[in-house]
Write a protein that holds these residues in place. Structure first.
Motif, PDB file in Angstrom:
ATOM      1  N   VAL A   1       0.818  -1.204   0.000  1.00  0.00           N
ATOM      2  CA  VAL A   1       0.000   0.000   0.000  1.00  0.00           C
ATOM      3  C   VAL A   1       0.857   1.261   0.000  1.00  0.00           C
ATOM      4  CG1 VAL A   1      -1.522   1.388   1.474  1.00  0.00           C
ATOM      5  CG2 VAL A   1      -2.098  -0.995   0.959  1.00  0.00           C
ATOM      6  N   PHE A   2       1.902   1.294   0.832  1.00  0.00           N
ATOM      7  CA  PHE A   2       2.718   2.515   0.887  1.00  0.00           C
ATOM      8  C   PHE A   2       3.637   2.635  -0.324  1.00  0.00           C
ATOM      9  CE2 PHE A   2       1.017   2.785   5.069  1.00  0.00           C
ATOM     10  CZ  PHE A   2       1.008   4.149   5.335  1.00  0.00           C
ATOM     11  N   ASN A   3       3.900   1.540  -0.980  1.00  0.00           N
ATOM     12  CA  ASN A   3       4.723   1.593  -2.183  1.00  0.00           C
ATOM     13  C   ASN A   3       3.907   2.003  -3.402  1.00  0.00           C
ATOM     14  OD1 ASN A   3       7.424   1.280  -3.023  1.00  0.00           O
ATOM     15  ND2 ASN A   3       6.972  -0.705  -3.947  1.00  0.00           N
ATOM     16  N   THR A   4       2.618   1.626  -3.439  1.00  0.00           N
ATOM     17  CA  THR A   4       1.828   1.831  -4.649  1.00  0.00           C
ATOM     18  C   THR A   4       0.736   2.886  -4.527  1.00  0.00           C
ATOM     19  OG1 THR A   4       0.283   0.060  -4.019  1.00  0.00           O
ATOM     20  CG2 THR A   4       2.204  -0.567  -5.345  1.00  0.00           C
ATOM     21  N   ILE A   5       0.260   3.164  -3.323  1.00  0.00           N
ATOM     22  CA  ILE A   5      -0.847   4.109  -3.156  1.00  0.00           C
ATOM     23  C   ILE A   5      -0.416   5.344  -2.378  1.00  0.00           C
ATOM     24  CG2 ILE A   5      -3.189   4.438  -2.278  1.00  0.00           C
ATOM     25  CD1 ILE A   5      -3.637   1.445  -2.518  1.00  0.00           C
ATOM     26  N   CYS A   6       0.226   5.128  -1.237  1.00  0.00           N
ATOM     27  CA  CYS A   6       0.541   6.247  -0.349  1.00  0.00           C
ATOM     28  C   CYS A   6       1.844   6.956  -0.702  1.00  0.00           C
ATOM     29  CB  CYS A   6       0.575   5.765   1.105  1.00  0.00           C
ATOM     30  SG  CYS A   6      -0.998   5.084   1.679  1.00  0.00           S
ATOM     31  N   GLY A   7       2.646   6.399  -1.614  1.00  0.00           N
ATOM     32  CA  GLY A   7       3.799   7.106  -2.159  1.00  0.00           C
ATOM     33  C   GLY A   7       4.940   7.310  -1.194  1.00  0.00           C
ATOM     34  N   ASP A   8       5.281   6.315  -0.389  1.00  0.00           N
ATOM     35  CA  ASP A   8       6.404   6.428   0.546  1.00  0.00           C
ATOM     36  C   ASP A   8       7.211   5.141   0.465  1.00  0.00           C
ATOM     37  OD1 ASP A   8       8.181   6.798   2.635  1.00  0.00           O
ATOM     38  OD2 ASP A   8       6.680   7.677   3.980  1.00  0.00           O
TER      39      ASP A   8
END
Length: 584
Positions: A305-312
């Motif tokens: 999720v943070f790699n693909t949606i939340c951008g971190d």
């Protein structure tokens, strides 16, 4: 009554209305919607008010400058949500802080977007709690799933422990349990489990990876609802806490903070706690494969999720490394955690750990594409049709995830068997008004959990229309298709529980004194919380002392939120079947 004020004509940039949705002494909540006439990749906006604000807390945007003594704030997009499509819309909510009880008149302008249309600031004295469709789209929904989804996110923000951030959206919550720890090791943060103040990692981790799964699967629904940024912010809170709890160098994992007995003897706000809060852990010599496995799932899903949606990406990589190491710990030191930590047994006693190990391995395969994890997921997996999806039994979640990865028909058959077991004629009891009634403890929770699996399976192409229609029957019951025509989600619609069994919500913020037996409504609205629900005859009493029907919990809301997102996903894509009729 709506007041039209502050008419302004802008010729070089677009001006967008600001709507005040809530007002209290010293602050207000408001929102605006950016609807550009051409696609934006990155944007810069100006919040202009006729009264000076001390500060603002904003979601889906960053404040880069304060001007004119607080009458102007310069805003830019967040790094993970820079795009606004042509004729699309971006809904942004914020809270303003200022002296006194008046709210300012504001507009928002966006650089580089032309408009010559006059705009007005609109004010509403209080939220309307309507149940019609939000954002003017998907009007064929019987209930506004987007609004219900956004409220659910706020429930988790109300459960936060520790030192709260500047953008805390819950005005009645403050810092609490900031000294949680063990021999100098910081364990502040995380979510309080339910209406009490213990932090139990087993249901917290389960809630986290279920929420992440729904977010990942139905990200278009979150985007449509204007909740992508809020969800990224909300779901990071437990992940940060799990990173504190897991110490890979010493193979130590803290799994509980607070002792249920003394905690349940205190009825008050978490901000006013002064009891001893012991911390309990599992180690290589006294393992906890179930809770560690669940946390590995949360870390691996969080990585995606943070790699693909939340951008971190940097944060995502931290989560993945933690997920890999805690999974090895869980696998190499196999034991039921509540045998190692007996203080958990009376509250969240676990029955096994193979389901958590299988699910963790499947998530790590999904995150890494390493075939070793898939082989281990298969080895730990036990097939068949389980009694439920719950904090203790995740077999059906593992089955569905393995089907998504492998497309193996045996997994598909078990998923179909599970959903059919909850449908009419499948063996489960139904209330007269149509709730699939698995158990009196959290009846709404079990129905929503099964609905989540059904709508996830539908999105995978399994009996799509049938499973989506059944999901609607359960979610619509919870939102109003019931004997009392109330919403069991607090804050949704105009009729909902106002006496939830929840200490922080029930205690005034103006005093340290709190009476659990006060017959009045809770002074603080616990927005988004799903209460336990009715008995098997649809009877329900909105009474604070009835913790069977009226308590709330992190695991009650997790799959419920995912089911809402799933229905909204089908609605956004014009694939939502007609709503089934209400039985009451």
């Amino acid at each position: 009554m709506w007041l039209a004020v502050l008419v302004v004509v802008i010729t070089s940039v677009a001006a967008f209305d600001v709507t005040v949705t809530n007002l209290w002494n010293g602050g207000f909540q408001a929102k605006f919607t950016i609807t550009p006439n051409h696609a934006l990749h990155g944007w810069r906006a100006h919040l202009l008010c006729d009264l000076a604000l001390d500060s603002i807390e904003i979601w889906r945007a960053n404040v880069v400058e304060k001007r004119d003594g607080g009458k102007e704030f310069v805003l830019v997009n967040t790094p993970y949500d820079p795009d606004v499509s042509n004729s699309g819309n971006l809904v942004i909510e914020f809270a303003g802080h200022m002296s006194g009880g008046s709210s300012p008149n504001c507009i928002v302008t966006v650089d580089g977007v032309n408009s010559t249309v006059p705009h007005t600031t609109q004010h509403a004295p209080a939220p309307t709690h309507d149940t019609g469709p939000s954002n003017g789209v998907v009007a064929h929904m019987k209930y506004d799933y987007a609004k219900a989804l956004g409220l659910s996110i706020l429930f988790y923000d109300a459960q936060r422990s520790g030192r709260l951030p500047a953008n805390n959206p819950i005005p009645w919550r403050g810092d609490s349990a900031v000294n949680d720890g063990d021999n100098g090791h910081d364990l502040s943060g995380g979510w309080y489990d339910a209406g009490d103040h213990v932090k139990f990692n087993l249901p917290m981790a389960m809630s986290t990876h279920i929420l992440l799964w729904g977010f990942m699967k139905f990200q278009d629904a979150y985007k449509h609802a204007g909740q992508t940024s809020m969800m990224c912010d909300m779901i990071k809170w437990p992940l940060d806490y799990f990173l504190k709890c897991w110490i890979p160098e010493s193979e130590t994992y803290y799994v509980q903070v607070g002792d249920g007995g003394p905690d349940h003897g205190f009825w008050g706000r978490p901000e006013n706690m002064n009891m001893w809060r012991p911390a309990f852990k599992v180690t290589a010599g006294n393992g906890g494969s179930d809770v560690a496995g669940d946390t590995a799932s949360a870390f691996a899903a969080g990585y995606i999720v943070f790699n693909t949606i939340c951008g971190d990406a940097s944060y995502a990589n931290r989560l993945l490394q933690a997920g890999k190491s805690i999974y090895e710990f869980a696998k190499n030191h196999q034991k039921i955690y509540s045998q190692s930590v007996p203080q958990a047994a009376g509250f969240y006693g676990s029955s096994g750990f193979r389901d958590e190990l299988s699910l963790a391995a499947a998530w790590l395969y999904k995150a890494t594409n390493d075939g070793r994890y898939l082989n281990e997921a298969r080895q730990f997996h036990d097939g068949g049709v389980p009694w439920s999806l719950s904090w203790d039994d995740k077999r059906i979640a593992g089955t569905l995830l393995l089907y998504e990865i492998t497309q193996d028909g045996s997994y598909k058959n078990d998923v179909m068997g599970f959903v059919r077991s909850y449908k009419p004629g499948g063996g489960i009891t139904y209330t007269p008004c149509g709730l699939a009634y698995r158990d009196q403890w959290g009846a709404n929770r079990y129905a929503a959990n099964a609905a989540f699996i059904a709508v996830m399976a539908a999105a995978d192409g399994i009996e799509t229309n049938d499973f989506v229609t059944w999901t609607m029957s359960q979610i619509n019951y919870i939102l109003g298709d019931n004997k009392y025509h109330i919403s069991y989600e607090i804050g949704f619609g105009s009729n909902y529980p106002v006496h939830p069994h929840h200490r922080g919500s029930s205690c005034p913020t103006s005093t340290n004194w709190c009476n659990a037996g006060d017959p009045g409504p809770n002074p603080n609205l616990l927005k988004g919380a799903l209460v336990g629900g009715p008995d098997n005859q649809d009877n329900y009493d909105d009474r604070r002392g009835d913790y069977v029907k009226n308590e709330v919990a992190c695991d009650y809301n997790a799959a419920f939120q995912g089911a809402l997102a799933g229905l909204l996903h089908f609605a956004v894509n014009n694939a939502l079947p007609a709503a089934p009729g209400s039985r009451c």
